[in-house]
Design a protein around this motif. Structure first.
Motif, mmCIF file in Angstrom:
data_model
loop_
_atom_site.group_PDB
_atom_site.id
_atom_site.type_symbol
_atom_site.label_atom_id
_atom_site.label_comp_id
_atom_site.label_asym_id
_atom_site.label_seq_id
_atom_site.Cartn_x
_atom_site.Cartn_y
_atom_site.Cartn_z
ATOM 1 N N ALA A 150 46.502 40.349 34.553
ATOM 2 C CA ALA A 150 45.331 41.030 34.735
ATOM 3 C C ALA A 150 44.467 39.870 35.446
ATOM 4 C CB ALA A 150 44.382 41.161 33.277
ATOM 5 N N TYR A 151 43.683 40.319 36.538
ATOM 6 C CA TYR A 151 43.223 39.449 37.484
ATOM 7 C C TYR A 151 41.737 39.601 37.644
ATOM 8 C CZ TYR A 151 42.780 37.434 42.350
ATOM 9 O OH TYR A 151 42.208 36.440 43.330
ATOM 10 N N ARG A 152 40.915 38.573 37.840
ATOM 11 C CA ARG A 152 39.369 38.605 38.102
ATOM 12 C C ARG A 152 39.009 37.729 39.244
ATOM 13 N NH1 ARG A 152 40.189 42.313 35.375
ATOM 14 N NH2 ARG A 152 39.548 43.006 33.313
ATOM 15 N N ALA A 153 38.127 38.296 39.943
ATOM 16 C CA ALA A 153 37.675 37.648 41.192
ATOM 17 C C ALA A 153 36.235 37.840 41.377
ATOM 18 C CB ALA A 153 38.565 38.085 42.416
ATOM 19 N N LEU A 154 35.786 36.879 41.893
ATOM 20 C CA LEU A 154 34.549 37.247 42.709
ATOM 21 C C LEU A 154 34.510 36.829 44.088
ATOM 22 C CD1 LEU A 154 31.349 37.129 42.194
ATOM 23 C CD2 LEU A 154 31.208 34.797 42.332
ATOM 24 N N VAL A 155 34.010 37.938 44.963
ATOM 25 C CA VAL A 155 34.430 37.943 46.392
ATOM 26 C C VAL A 155 33.333 38.135 47.076
ATOM 27 C CG1 VAL A 155 35.741 39.356 47.943
ATOM 28 C CG2 VAL A 155 36.563 39.349 45.536
ATOM 29 N N HIS A 156 33.320 37.482 48.137
ATOM 30 C CA HIS A 156 32.074 37.455 49.239
ATOM 31 C C HIS A 156 32.431 38.257 50.324
ATOM 32 C CE1 HIS A 156 29.785 35.039 52.577
ATOM 33 N NE2 HIS A 156 29.149 36.205 52.148
ATOM 34 N N VAL A 157 31.593 39.363 50.626
ATOM 35 C CA VAL A 157 31.748 40.231 51.761
ATOM 36 C C VAL A 157 30.967 40.078 52.664
ATOM 37 C CG1 VAL A 157 32.682 42.849 52.208
ATOM 38 C CG2 VAL A 157 33.110 41.785 50.005
ATOM 39 N N PRO A 158 30.859 39.451 53.636
ATOM 40 C CA PRO A 158 29.943 39.317 54.827
ATOM 41 C C PRO A 158 29.678 40.730 55.302
ATOM 42 C CG PRO A 158 32.023 38.336 55.511
ATOM 43 C CD PRO A 158 32.177 38.694 54.257
ATOM 44 N N ASP A 159 28.436 40.764 55.863
ATOM 45 C CA ASP A 159 28.169 41.968 56.875
ATOM 46 C C ASP A 159 28.413 41.671 58.367
ATOM 47 O OD1 ASP A 159 26.792 44.182 58.023
ATOM 48 O OD2 ASP A 159 25.361 44.342 56.569
ATOM 49 N N PRO A 160 29.414 42.312 58.944
ATOM 50 C CA PRO A 160 29.412 42.098 60.311
ATOM 51 C C PRO A 160 28.296 41.987 61.143
ATOM 52 C CG PRO A 160 30.600 43.891 59.790
ATOM 53 C CD PRO A 160 30.138 43.434 58.505
ATOM 54 N N SER A 209 45.558 43.570 46.716
ATOM 55 C CA SER A 209 45.104 44.683 46.085
ATOM 56 C C SER A 209 43.838 44.552 46.166
ATOM 57 C CB SER A 209 45.654 44.895 44.730
ATOM 58 O OG SER A 209 45.058 46.141 44.204
ATOM 59 N N ILE A 210 43.119 43.515 45.854
ATOM 60 C CA ILE A 210 41.595 43.242 45.879
ATOM 61 C C ILE A 210 41.288 43.372 47.454
ATOM 62 C CG2 ILE A 210 39.666 41.502 45.924
ATOM 63 C CD1 ILE A 210 40.728 42.849 43.312
ATOM 64 N N ARG A 211 41.830 42.757 48.364
ATOM 65 C CA ARG A 211 41.593 42.678 49.671
ATOM 66 C C ARG A 211 41.741 44.254 50.331
ATOM 67 N NH1 ARG A 211 40.362 38.072 51.556
ATOM 68 N NH2 ARG A 211 41.457 36.091 50.895
ATOM 69 N N GLU A 212 42.590 45.144 49.805
ATOM 70 C CA GLU A 212 42.616 46.469 50.517
ATOM 71 C C GLU A 212 41.396 47.196 49.831
ATOM 72 O OE1 GLU A 212 46.179 47.713 48.307
ATOM 73 O OE2 GLU A 212 47.587 46.940 50.097
ATOM 74 N N ASP A 257 35.906 37.044 51.342
ATOM 75 C CA ASP A 257 36.479 35.574 51.060
ATOM 76 C C ASP A 257 36.310 35.700 49.406
ATOM 77 O OD1 ASP A 257 37.110 33.172 50.826
ATOM 78 O OD2 ASP A 257 34.919 32.622 51.585
ATOM 79 N N ILE A 258 37.414 35.408 48.875
ATOM 80 C CA ILE A 258 37.718 35.273 47.564
ATOM 81 C C ILE A 258 37.192 33.953 47.144
ATOM 82 C CG2 ILE A 258 39.042 35.306 45.392
ATOM 83 C CD1 ILE A 258 40.792 37.386 46.737
ATOM 84 N N GLU A 259 35.891 33.744 46.312
ATOM 85 C CA GLU A 259 35.293 32.335 45.989
ATOM 86 C C GLU A 259 35.990 31.861 44.686
ATOM 87 O OE1 GLU A 259 31.251 32.156 46.315
ATOM 88 O OE2 GLU A 259 31.289 32.701 48.528
ATOM 89 N N SER A 260 36.276 32.795 43.647
ATOM 90 C CA SER A 260 36.713 32.013 42.447
ATOM 91 C C SER A 260 37.551 33.206 41.810
ATOM 92 C CB SER A 260 35.506 31.778 41.535
ATOM 93 O OG SER A 260 34.803 32.765 41.322
ATOM 94 N N SER A 261 38.559 32.737 41.138
ATOM 95 C CA SER A 261 39.516 33.811 40.539
ATOM 96 C C SER A 261 39.997 33.522 39.227
ATOM 97 C CB SER A 261 40.378 34.427 41.555
ATOM 98 O OG SER A 261 41.241 33.382 41.906
#
Length: 285
Positions: free
Chosen positions: A218-228, A172-175, A182-186
């Motif tokens: 319940a889910y929590r995450a810090l996500v790294h989203v690179p700029d292509p 659901s997060i990736r969508e 890239d999910i760094e911590s969750s």
């Protein structure tokens, strides 16, 4: 009123027989008009007199049913914390169940709940297992044959259910954030799981328990989203989460009773529904 409407001297306007014409169509038809000497009113009152015995019988039945119902509601809602109340309930409740069984054996059924605490990977999962009359028999039967408590029997199956839930939350997060995120911590917070023992089947040395359940998380995450376009530039980090996610699933756990007790069971998990939307907060780093 009796003289005005030419009624018999012994007729009582408040008699139960006079309840018969009290219905919505009759009341609407009458409205606020005076029907003195009106044939339609006399006909209705005559119908009431003829139906009087049947109406009276229904009222008596309703009164009797209401009395039983009030007592049963009082018993069901009684405060059993006191020793005297609890002792009286235990003394008289079996007689009620026995009477109900004589009336309709199929209705003598009720749910009990067994609260378990399962030690899964990285967490303890509180589980409530609901058992009806047949489920209570199956509960004891399975433990006796397998030689293990249900907290042990359910552990592997619920670990699969928890893993599948976390995978669905990550999806659901990736969508929301994109496939390259890239999910760094969750962290995942699991609320109590509610299970129902649907069926137990034994085929030779294989025993299978089929369970339906609901798992909330319940889910929590810090996500790294690179700029292509600028991979070397500043990265974008996303604080993402899924609140009040609800997973409905069906679980089948099978044991080979002839195998070594430490052998892991076969597990078949089917997720039947997922409810929960990801929320994303964007920030630059």
């Amino acid at each position: 009123m009796i003289e005005q409407y030419r009624l018999p001297p012994g007729f009582h306007l408040d008699d139960v027989a006079n309840l018969a014409p009290i219905c919505t169509p009759c009341n609407r038809e009458k409205s606020n008009h005076d029907y003195t000497d009106a044939p339609v009113l006399l006909k209705r009152l005559g119908d009431a007199r003829r139906r009087g015995p049947r109406v009276a019988a229904r009222v008596r039945d309703m009164q009797a049913a209401g009395t039983v119902g009030r007592h049963l509601v009082a018993a069901a809602t009684a405060d059993l914390s006191g020793p005297r109340a609890r002792r009286e309930f235990l003394e008289f409740a079996p007689a009620v169940v026995q009477t109900l069984a004589l009336l309709d054996e199929d209705r003598v059924d009720f749910l009990v709940h067994r609260d378990l605490s399962l030690g899964l990977d990285y967490c303890r999962l509180p589980v409530t297992l609901a058992l009806d009359r047949q489920g209570q028999t199956r509960w004891s039967w399975v433990q006796e044959i397998c030689g293990s408590p249900w907290s042990h029997l359910l552990r592997a199956g619920m670990q699969v259910a928890v893993d599948a839930t976390e995978a669905r939350l990550v999806q659901s997060i990736r969508e929301q954030c994109g496939a390259t995120a890239d999910i760094e911590s969750s962290t995942t917070e699991h609320l109590p799981a509610a299970l129902t023992l649907d069926d137990v089947h034994r085929d030779g040395t294989t025993m299978t328990c089929r369970i339906s359940g609901k798992l909330e998380a319940a889910y929590r995450a810090l996500v790294h989203v690179p700029d292509p376009d600028f991979p070397e530039e500043a990265s974008t980090y996303v604080e993402a989460g899924v609140d009040d996610a609800v997973i409905q699933f069906r679980l089948a756990i099978s044991w080979d009773l002839g195998a070594d007790p430490s052998t892991a069971p076969d597990i078949d998990l089917a997720i039947t529904s997922f409810e929960g939307e990801a929320g994303v907060n964007w920030r630059m780093k």
